[in-house]
Design a protein around this motif. Sequence first.
Motif, PDB file in Angstrom:
ATOM      1  N   THR A 160       0.843  -1.196   0.000  1.00 30.40           N
ATOM      2  CA  THR A 160       0.000   0.000   0.000  1.00 30.40           C
ATOM      3  C   THR A 160       0.875   1.242   0.000  1.00 30.40           C
ATOM      4  O   THR A 160       1.915   1.293   0.666  1.00 30.40           O
ATOM      5  N   SER A 161       0.436   2.271  -0.781  1.00 33.85           N
ATOM      6  CA  SER A 161       1.110   3.568  -0.823  1.00 33.85           C
ATOM      7  C   SER A 161       0.196   4.559  -1.534  1.00 33.85           C
ATOM      8  O   SER A 161      -0.471   4.207  -2.515  1.00 33.85           O
ATOM      9  N   ASP A 162       0.134   5.790  -1.040  1.00 36.55           N
ATOM     10  CA  ASP A 162      -0.666   6.852  -1.637  1.00 36.55           C
ATOM     11  C   ASP A 162      -2.135   6.441  -1.783  1.00 36.55           C
ATOM     12  O   ASP A 162      -2.802   6.769  -2.765  1.00 36.55           O
ATOM     13  N   GLY A 163      -2.651   5.691  -0.794  1.00 39.24           N
ATOM     14  CA  GLY A 163      -4.047   5.308  -0.825  1.00 39.24           C
ATOM     15  C   GLY A 163      -4.365   4.163  -1.755  1.00 39.24           C
ATOM     16  O   GLY A 163      -5.531   3.767  -1.856  1.00 39.24           O
ATOM     17  N   LEU A 164      -3.368   3.643  -2.464  1.00 43.94           N
ATOM     18  CA  LEU A 164      -3.593   2.545  -3.393  1.00 43.94           C
ATOM     19  C   LEU A 164      -2.957   1.276  -2.839  1.00 43.94           C
ATOM     20  O   LEU A 164      -2.005   1.329  -2.058  1.00 43.94           O
ATOM     21  N   SER A 165      -3.475   0.116  -3.254  1.00 40.89           N
ATOM     22  CA  SER A 165      -2.911  -1.146  -2.805  1.00 40.89           C
ATOM     23  C   SER A 165      -2.848  -2.121  -3.968  1.00 40.89           C
ATOM     24  O   SER A 165      -3.638  -2.027  -4.916  1.00 40.89           O
ATOM     25  N   ARG A 166      -1.911  -3.029  -3.912  1.00 37.43           N
ATOM     26  CA  ARG A 166      -1.798  -4.073  -4.918  1.00 37.43           C
ATOM     27  C   ARG A 166      -1.286  -5.348  -4.242  1.00 37.43           C
ATOM     28  O   ARG A 166      -0.537  -5.276  -3.267  1.00 37.43           O
ATOM     29  N   THR A 167      -1.722  -6.479  -4.753  1.00 41.57           N
ATOM     30  CA  THR A 167      -1.312  -7.772  -4.215  1.00 41.57           C
ATOM     31  C   THR A 167      -0.070  -8.247  -4.940  1.00 41.57           C
ATOM     32  O   THR A 167      -0.010  -8.201  -6.183  1.00 41.57           O
ATOM     33  N   LEU A 168       0.921  -8.719  -4.171  1.00 37.55           N
ATOM     34  CA  LEU A 168       2.172  -9.221  -4.723  1.00 37.55           C
ATOM     35  C   LEU A 168       2.375 -10.659  -4.264  1.00 37.55           C
ATOM     36  O   LEU A 168       2.246 -10.965  -3.081  1.00 37.55           O
ATOM     37  N   GLN A 169       2.687 -11.550  -5.215  1.00 38.60           N
ATOM     38  CA  GLN A 169       2.939 -12.943  -4.916  1.00 38.60           C
ATOM     39  C   GLN A 169       4.444 -13.205  -4.885  1.00 38.60           C
ATOM     40  O   GLN A 169       5.179 -12.732  -5.752  1.00 38.60           O
ATOM     41  N   LEU A 170       4.887 -13.956  -3.870  1.00 37.75           N
ATOM     42  CA  LEU A 170       6.303 -14.309  -3.760  1.00 37.75           C
ATOM     43  C   LEU A 170       6.612 -15.435  -4.738  1.00 37.75           C
ATOM     44  O   LEU A 170       6.012 -16.511  -4.686  1.00 37.75           O
TER      45      LEU A 170
END
Length: 509
Positions: A160-170
């Motif tokens: 999350t940053s600047d009100g936005l979020s994204r899912t990251l897979q290892l």
Amino acid sequence: MRFLPLAGSLALLLTACSHQPTPAPEHQAGDITPATSQETRAPAGVALLRGTLSWQGGETRFSPCGSQQQWQLLADGSLTQAWQAMGQPESAYVELYGNLTLGDSRDSPLRLTSKRLNRLSAANLPQSCTETAADSRLILAGEQPAPWAFRLSGNSGVFTSDGLSRTLQLKEQQGQTTGAQQMTLMATDGQQATLVLTPGLCTTDGGQQAWGWQASLSLEGGEPAYQGCARQGHLLAQLQPPLQWRGHWELMRADLALTLTPHYESTLLLVRQQGPQVLYEGAWQPTADGLTVLFNRRNDMGVREAIPFRLQSNHLTADYRLLNGGQVDFDSPLSLVPGTLGSVTPKPAAADTPTAAPLPPSLSAASTADPQVEQALRDYFVMSRSDPHQASYRYGLLDLNGDGRPEALVQMNWCSGGQCVWLIFQGQSQGYRFAARIEALAAPFYVASHTQRGWHDLLAPGSAGSWVQLSHDGISYPVRTQGAPLAPASLLEGATQVSFGQGAWRHLP
């Protein structure tokens, strides 16, 4: 936030000990790996502990979350430096990798040696212990180039940053456990990210927290790397062994209930067929092939004992225990399985009561040999792995526990300054079994008519003509007279004087 270099000497140690223990082999305490089916328990000899630190009078103590126990802390350089950077607060919340050992004596607290800092916080101490981040493998936060955060749970994380979020897979992890770690992550839109973790202190929250890792997260597309701090999630409880175990100790005629807590405390309850229950209290420590339980309290009296268990096929097995610095083998391997003893709960110790059985006025050394006493001594030398060569003894028989079978009180010729080692063997239906070893005991001493937990008190010579009281704790008498409480003069009334001064020394045939 800012990073703190680890190079350079540290002038301040957070311990009052006058010596440092021999360094343990380097453990993989800093591993940060994805949660996979192949994942193992905590690294050998190292646990991730949570609790509070307090510094008083030059000594550092650690209390696990939710516990009244206090362990002596031997701090490593990263913990020392983080504490200095925060202005040396008198108390702080801490998460650290460390290993537990017994103290130097029966009355010493357990000893925690820190290996690497995960988190140190000088604020919100009560709230920190109640945080629940056990499902998070990795927690990151930073301020550059903008406020951001990343939390990895298993193989999936949310950035999350600047009100936005994204899912990251290892997707991949590289690097050595004791050095920098590099992880490759992939977003759902195919964008790739690279996370680099470097062991080293990193302060956040305006200097009120120190985390154990420095982090750099780079996203594809030429954006500036996000810089910040990292720490592991709490406890990783899913990697710990079962917390409730049960078994049976045939020699003691007792059912066993071993309880472990996620904060590495432990208790061992002995429910005996005859006699009061016995409760050990202490901590547990993961090892390469299982775990070790360490105890410094037994029925609220000081002890110094440990049992190393192997964990195989959901069984805990132990071949011996460590007692006051020596190894004592079990008559047969001690085996525990997951489970409880049902509704059994610890009972309070039996009340102190005077015995109605009269005692003889004195006890002298026996004039003839007893084959069963000799066999008990041979068994003791085998059990303690000691050499009977040049050992001599003399003995007397007296019922110390009121069961109608006399105990063997054995004086060994291991003496110095008029003080000798005495061994006590409990009378059985056939022969004797080892019950106690008392060191530096001067004669004559007395067996009082007063009993505790079913056994007569022993009154040993103290300083300046005083007497000290050695009371049975349900398992044994104290090993040493030093530190024993003073005995009231009334206990000498009707007591049996034990003096073997005129008896001949014997050798084992």
